[in-house]
Design a protein around this motif. Structure first.
Motif, PDB file in Angstrom:
ATOM      1  N   GLU A   1      50.423  85.729  27.089  1.00 63.82           N
ATOM      2  CA  GLU A   1      50.008  87.133  27.003  1.00 63.82           C
ATOM      3  C   GLU A   1      50.894  88.020  27.862  1.00 63.82           C
ATOM      4  O   GLU A   1      51.335  89.092  27.426  1.00 63.82           O
ATOM      5  CB  GLU A   1      48.536  87.283  27.398  1.00 63.82           C
ATOM      6  CG  GLU A   1      47.581  86.753  26.349  1.00 63.82           C
ATOM      7  CD  GLU A   1      46.120  86.810  26.776  1.00 63.82           C
ATOM      8  OE1 GLU A   1      45.822  87.218  27.924  1.00 63.82           O
ATOM      9  OE2 GLU A   1      45.262  86.430  25.949  1.00 63.82           O
ATOM     10  N   VAL A   2      51.176  87.595  29.069  1.00 60.33           N
ATOM     11  CA  VAL A   2      52.043  88.377  29.956  1.00 60.33           C
ATOM     12  C   VAL A   2      53.468  88.418  29.394  1.00 60.33           C
ATOM     13  O   VAL A   2      54.125  89.463  29.416  1.00 60.33           O
ATOM     14  CB  VAL A   2      52.019  87.818  31.392  1.00 60.33           C
ATOM     15  CG1 VAL A   2      53.098  88.461  32.258  1.00 60.33           C
ATOM     16  CG2 VAL A   2      50.642  88.020  32.021  1.00 60.33           C
ATOM     17  N   SER A   3      53.926  87.295  28.863  1.00 59.77           N
ATOM     18  CA  SER A   3      55.253  87.247  28.267  1.00 59.77           C
ATOM     19  C   SER A   3      55.392  88.284  27.160  1.00 59.77           C
ATOM     20  O   SER A   3      56.432  88.938  27.031  1.00 59.77           O
ATOM     21  CB  SER A   3      55.527  85.843  27.718  1.00 59.77           C
ATOM     22  OG  SER A   3      56.811  85.750  27.153  1.00 59.77           O
ATOM     23  N   GLU A   4      54.340  88.450  26.375  1.00 58.41           N
ATOM     24  CA  GLU A   4      54.347  89.451  25.303  1.00 58.41           C
ATOM     25  C   GLU A   4      54.376  90.877  25.858  1.00 58.41           C
ATOM     26  O   GLU A   4      54.954  91.767  25.238  1.00 58.41           O
ATOM     27  CB  GLU A   4      53.110  89.294  24.409  1.00 58.41           C
ATOM     28  CG  GLU A   4      53.174  88.122  23.472  1.00 58.41           C
ATOM     29  CD  GLU A   4      54.246  88.276  22.409  1.00 58.41           C
ATOM     30  OE1 GLU A   4      54.409  89.385  21.869  1.00 58.41           O
ATOM     31  OE2 GLU A   4      54.936  87.283  22.137  1.00 58.41           O
ATOM     32  N   GLU A   5      53.758  91.098  27.018  1.00 53.98           N
ATOM     33  CA  GLU A   5      53.695  92.428  27.620  1.00 53.98           C
ATOM     34  C   GLU A   5      55.033  92.864  28.221  1.00 53.98           C
ATOM     35  O   GLU A   5      55.310  94.057  28.318  1.00 53.98           O
ATOM     36  CB  GLU A   5      52.631  92.472  28.719  1.00 53.98           C
ATOM     37  CG  GLU A   5      51.214  92.383  28.207  1.00 53.98           C
ATOM     38  CD  GLU A   5      50.197  92.332  29.341  1.00 53.98           C
ATOM     39  OE1 GLU A   5      50.522  92.782  30.464  1.00 53.98           O
ATOM     40  OE2 GLU A   5      49.091  91.834  29.103  1.00 53.98           O
ATOM     41  N   ILE A   6      55.834  91.907  28.647  1.00 57.59           N
ATOM     42  CA  ILE A   6      57.103  92.221  29.309  1.00 57.59           C
ATOM     43  C   ILE A   6      58.118  92.645  28.256  1.00 57.59           C
ATOM     44  O   ILE A   6      58.444  91.899  27.350  1.00 57.59           O
ATOM     45  CB  ILE A   6      57.630  91.008  30.108  1.00 57.59           C
ATOM     46  CG1 ILE A   6      56.636  90.617  31.197  1.00 57.59           C
ATOM     47  CG2 ILE A   6      59.003  91.320  30.696  1.00 57.59           C
ATOM     48  CD1 ILE A   6      56.951  89.309  31.875  1.00 57.59           C
ATOM     49  N   LYS A   7      58.592  93.858  28.396  1.00 59.67           N
ATOM     50  CA  LYS A   7      59.556  94.414  27.437  1.00 59.67           C
ATOM     51  C   LYS A   7      60.844  94.777  28.173  1.00 59.67           C
ATOM     52  O   LYS A   7      61.223  95.928  28.266  1.00 59.67           O
ATOM     53  CB  LYS A   7      58.974  95.652  26.743  1.00 59.67           C
ATOM     54  CG  LYS A   7      57.662  95.429  26.036  1.00 59.67           C
ATOM     55  CD  LYS A   7      57.808  94.475  24.866  1.00 59.67           C
ATOM     56  CE  LYS A   7      56.478  94.341  24.146  1.00 59.67           C
ATOM     57  NZ  LYS A   7      56.380  93.155  23.332  1.00 59.67           N
ATOM     58  N   ASP A   8      61.519  93.782  28.729  1.00 60.47           N
ATOM     59  CA  ASP A   8      62.721  94.066  29.519  1.00 60.47           C
ATOM     60  C   ASP A   8      63.990  93.473  28.901  1.00 60.47           C
ATOM     61  O   ASP A   8      64.998  93.322  29.563  1.00 60.47           O
ATOM     62  CB  ASP A   8      62.540  93.576  30.957  1.00 60.47           C
ATOM     63  CG  ASP A   8      62.377  92.072  31.050  1.00 60.47           C
ATOM     64  OD1 ASP A   8      62.345  91.396  30.002  1.00 60.47           O
ATOM     65  OD2 ASP A   8      62.275  91.563  32.178  1.00 60.47           O
ATOM     66  N   ASN A   9      63.912  93.120  27.619  1.00 55.08           N
ATOM     67  CA  ASN A   9      65.068  92.575  26.894  1.00 55.08           C
ATOM     68  C   ASN A   9      65.620  91.292  27.510  1.00 55.08           C
ATOM     69  O   ASN A   9      66.800  90.987  27.345  1.00 55.08           O
ATOM     70  CB  ASN A   9      66.184  93.627  26.768  1.00 55.08           C
ATOM     71  CG  ASN A   9      65.754  94.812  25.957  1.00 55.08           C
ATOM     72  OD1 ASN A   9      65.090  94.661  24.933  1.00 55.08           O
ATOM     73  ND2 ASN A   9      66.093  96.009  26.410  1.00 55.08           N
ATOM     74  N   ARG A  10      64.784  90.571  28.232  1.00 56.96           N
ATOM     75  CA  ARG A  10      65.260  89.322  28.810  1.00 56.96           C
ATOM     76  C   ARG A  10      65.460  88.301  27.692  1.00 56.96           C
ATOM     77  O   ARG A  10      64.817  88.358  26.665  1.00 56.96           O
ATOM     78  CB  ARG A  10      64.297  88.800  29.869  1.00 56.96           C
ATOM     79  CG  ARG A  10      62.978  88.266  29.341  1.00 56.96           C
ATOM     80  CD  ARG A  10      61.953  88.177  30.452  1.00 56.96           C
ATOM     81  NE  ARG A  10      60.764  87.470  30.050  1.00 56.96           N
ATOM     82  CZ  ARG A  10      59.876  87.891  29.168  1.00 56.96           C
ATOM     83  NH1 ARG A  10      60.053  89.051  28.559  1.00 56.96           N
ATOM     84  NH2 ARG A  10      58.822  87.173  28.872  1.00 56.96           N
ATOM     85  N   ASP A  11      66.392  87.379  27.945  1.00 66.65           N
ATOM     86  CA  ASP A  11      66.621  86.309  26.983  1.00 66.65           C
ATOM     87  C   ASP A  11      66.446  84.965  27.687  1.00 66.65           C
ATOM     88  O   ASP A  11      66.094  84.918  28.876  1.00 66.65           O
ATOM     89  CB  ASP A  11      67.994  86.440  26.317  1.00 66.65           C
ATOM     90  CG  ASP A  11      69.161  86.325  27.290  1.00 66.65           C
ATOM     91  OD1 ASP A  11      68.968  85.844  28.432  1.00 66.65           O
ATOM     92  OD2 ASP A  11      70.274  86.703  26.913  1.00 66.65           O
ATOM     93  N   LEU A  12      66.708  83.900  26.956  1.00 68.97           N
ATOM     94  CA  LEU A  12      66.494  82.568  27.527  1.00 68.97           C
ATOM     95  C   LEU A  12      67.329  82.341  28.780  1.00 68.97           C
ATOM     96  O   LEU A  12      66.853  81.718  29.733  1.00 68.97           O
ATOM     97  CB  LEU A  12      66.785  81.486  26.477  1.00 68.97           C
ATOM     98  CG  LEU A  12      65.809  81.425  25.314  1.00 68.97           C
ATOM     99  CD1 LEU A  12      66.261  80.404  24.280  1.00 68.97           C
ATOM    100  CD2 LEU A  12      64.400  81.091  25.805  1.00 68.97           C
ATOM    101  N   ASN A  13      68.549  82.842  28.803  1.00 68.06           N
ATOM    102  CA  ASN A  13      69.384  82.681  30.005  1.00 68.06           C
ATOM    103  C   ASN A  13      68.798  83.411  31.199  1.00 68.06           C
ATOM    104  O   ASN A  13      68.826  82.892  32.320  1.00 68.06           O
ATOM    105  CB  ASN A  13      70.821  83.155  29.746  1.00 68.06           C
ATOM    106  CG  ASN A  13      71.612  82.159  28.939  1.00 68.06           C
ATOM    107  OD1 ASN A  13      71.418  80.957  29.054  1.00 68.06           O
ATOM    108  ND2 ASN A  13      72.501  82.661  28.110  1.00 68.06           N
TER     109      ASN A  13
END
Length: 103
Positions: free
Chosen positions: A10-22
């Motif tokens: 749920e928190v992962s879905e809320e984070i909108k910072d364009n982070r990627d797997l790296n």
């Protein structure tokens, strides 16, 4: 209270910072380093004050990062699928331990 997988997703879905797997992997490695430091302090290999999160807190930070990697990699994966995969991995772990104990 929700389980750690559900909460993390749920928190992962809320984070909108364009982070990627790296990006997440780098954060995971930092958390793993903090965990290693806490273990070294607790075992007396390093002279430093124990951190506020301690071993448990740093281990949980690492687990959360790893769950975030799973979710970002496959947003459709379910808690049940993770538990199924983990169950298989744990069974292999136990089997290897039993073989090693017999040697």
């Amino acid at each position: 209270m929700k389980d750690i997988v559900t909460q993390t997703f749920e928190v992962s879905e809320e984070i909108k910072d364009n982070r990627d797997l790296n990006d997440i992997l780098n954060a995971t490695m930092q958390e793993l380093g903090e965990l290693a430091t806490e273990i070294s302090i607790q075992k007396g290999y390093r002279k430093a004050p124990v951190g506020k999160d301690g071993i448990v807190g740093e281990a949980i930070d690492t687990i959360v990062c790893l769950l975030d990697i799973i979710h970002v990699y496959d947003p459709t994966i379910t808690k049940e699928t993770i538990e199924e995969i983990a169950g298989k991995k744990l069974a292999k772990w136990v089997a290897k331990t039993k073989i090693r104990d017999q040697l």
